[in-house]
Write a protein that holds these residues in place. Structure first.
Motif, PDB file in Angstrom:
ATOM      1  N   SER A   4      23.269  37.324  54.889  1.00 57.29           N
ATOM      2  CA  SER A   4      22.684  38.077  55.992  1.00 57.29           C
ATOM      3  C   SER A   4      23.813  38.389  56.950  1.00 57.29           C
ATOM      4  O   SER A   4      24.640  37.532  57.240  1.00 57.29           O
ATOM      5  CB  SER A   4      21.627  37.244  56.721  1.00 57.29           C
ATOM      6  N   PHE A   6      25.063  39.973  60.753  1.00 52.99           N
ATOM      7  CA  PHE A   6      24.666  40.206  62.130  1.00 52.99           C
ATOM      8  C   PHE A   6      25.605  41.239  62.714  1.00 52.99           C
ATOM      9  O   PHE A   6      26.812  41.071  62.699  1.00 52.99           O
ATOM     10  CB  PHE A   6      24.758  38.886  62.904  1.00 52.99           C
ATOM     11  N   SER A  13      30.762  43.924  60.003  1.00 56.94           N
ATOM     12  CA  SER A  13      29.690  42.961  59.796  1.00 56.94           C
ATOM     13  C   SER A  13      30.305  41.594  59.529  1.00 56.94           C
ATOM     14  O   SER A  13      31.280  41.466  58.814  1.00 56.94           O
ATOM     15  CB  SER A  13      28.838  43.369  58.593  1.00 56.94           C
ATOM     16  N   LYS A  16      26.284  35.689  58.829  1.00 58.05           N
ATOM     17  CA  LYS A  16      25.566  34.877  59.812  1.00 58.05           C
ATOM     18  C   LYS A  16      26.088  33.442  59.823  1.00 58.05           C
ATOM     19  O   LYS A  16      26.233  32.834  60.877  1.00 58.05           O
ATOM     20  CB  LYS A  16      24.073  34.877  59.507  1.00 58.05           C
ATOM     21  N   ARG A  17      26.385  32.891  58.661  1.00 58.58           N
ATOM     22  CA  ARG A  17      26.890  31.520  58.578  1.00 58.58           C
ATOM     23  C   ARG A  17      28.174  31.362  59.394  1.00 58.58           C
ATOM     24  O   ARG A  17      28.377  30.363  60.065  1.00 58.58           O
ATOM     25  CB  ARG A  17      27.126  31.140  57.119  1.00 58.58           C
TER      26      ARG A  17
END
Length: 136
Positions: A4, A6, A13, A16-17
């Motif tokens: 994913s 964010f 980009s 998310k981790r």
């Protein structure tokens, strides 16, 4: 492996981790006076004893590891010790069935078995059998 992303104020980009990892690496955890004043169990007891009608009242099943907590038997909170096998879990549910029935988390069905013995079948709110209470 899917990721994913964010989209922050940057054009690129970032997974998310990575964002979460960076946040906790930079975030300072501070404790101020009065923090932890009310333990989770105290908060649950206060909610359970509250006179307010909550939109969806459900019993709370607390899984503990290493702690021994005694609460009043009339409390709607079920406390168990983990790890717990099915043979240990079912008797705990049986002991608290009145709370589960009152909170509409399960229901009873009266039945007569093949040997003409009366029994009460306890099912969860989804219709799955939890256990059978034999009536004498």
């Amino acid at each position: 492996r899917p990721h994913s992303f964010f989209q922050a104020n940057t054009a690129a980009s970032v997974p998310k981790r990575k964002i979460i990892s960076n946040f906790f690496a930079k975030e300072r955890f501070t404790i101020k006076e009065g923090d932890g004043y009310m333990s989770g169990l105290n908060a649950l007891m206060r909610i359970e004893k509250s006179s307010h009608v909550l939109p969806s009242v459900t019993p709370v099943l607390i899984l503990l590891s290493g702690h021994k907590i005694q609460i009043p038997s009339d409390c709607g909170i079920i406390v168990i010790q983990k790890p717990l096998m099915k043979s240990e879990f079912v008797p705990i549910l049986e002991a608290h069935v009145s709370h589960l029935l009152k909170l509409q988390q399960c229901y009873e069905i009266q039945n007569v078995d093949a040997n003409n013995k009366s029994e009460t079948i306890i099912k969860n709110k989804f219709g799955c059998q939890m256990f059978i209470k034999e009536l004498l």
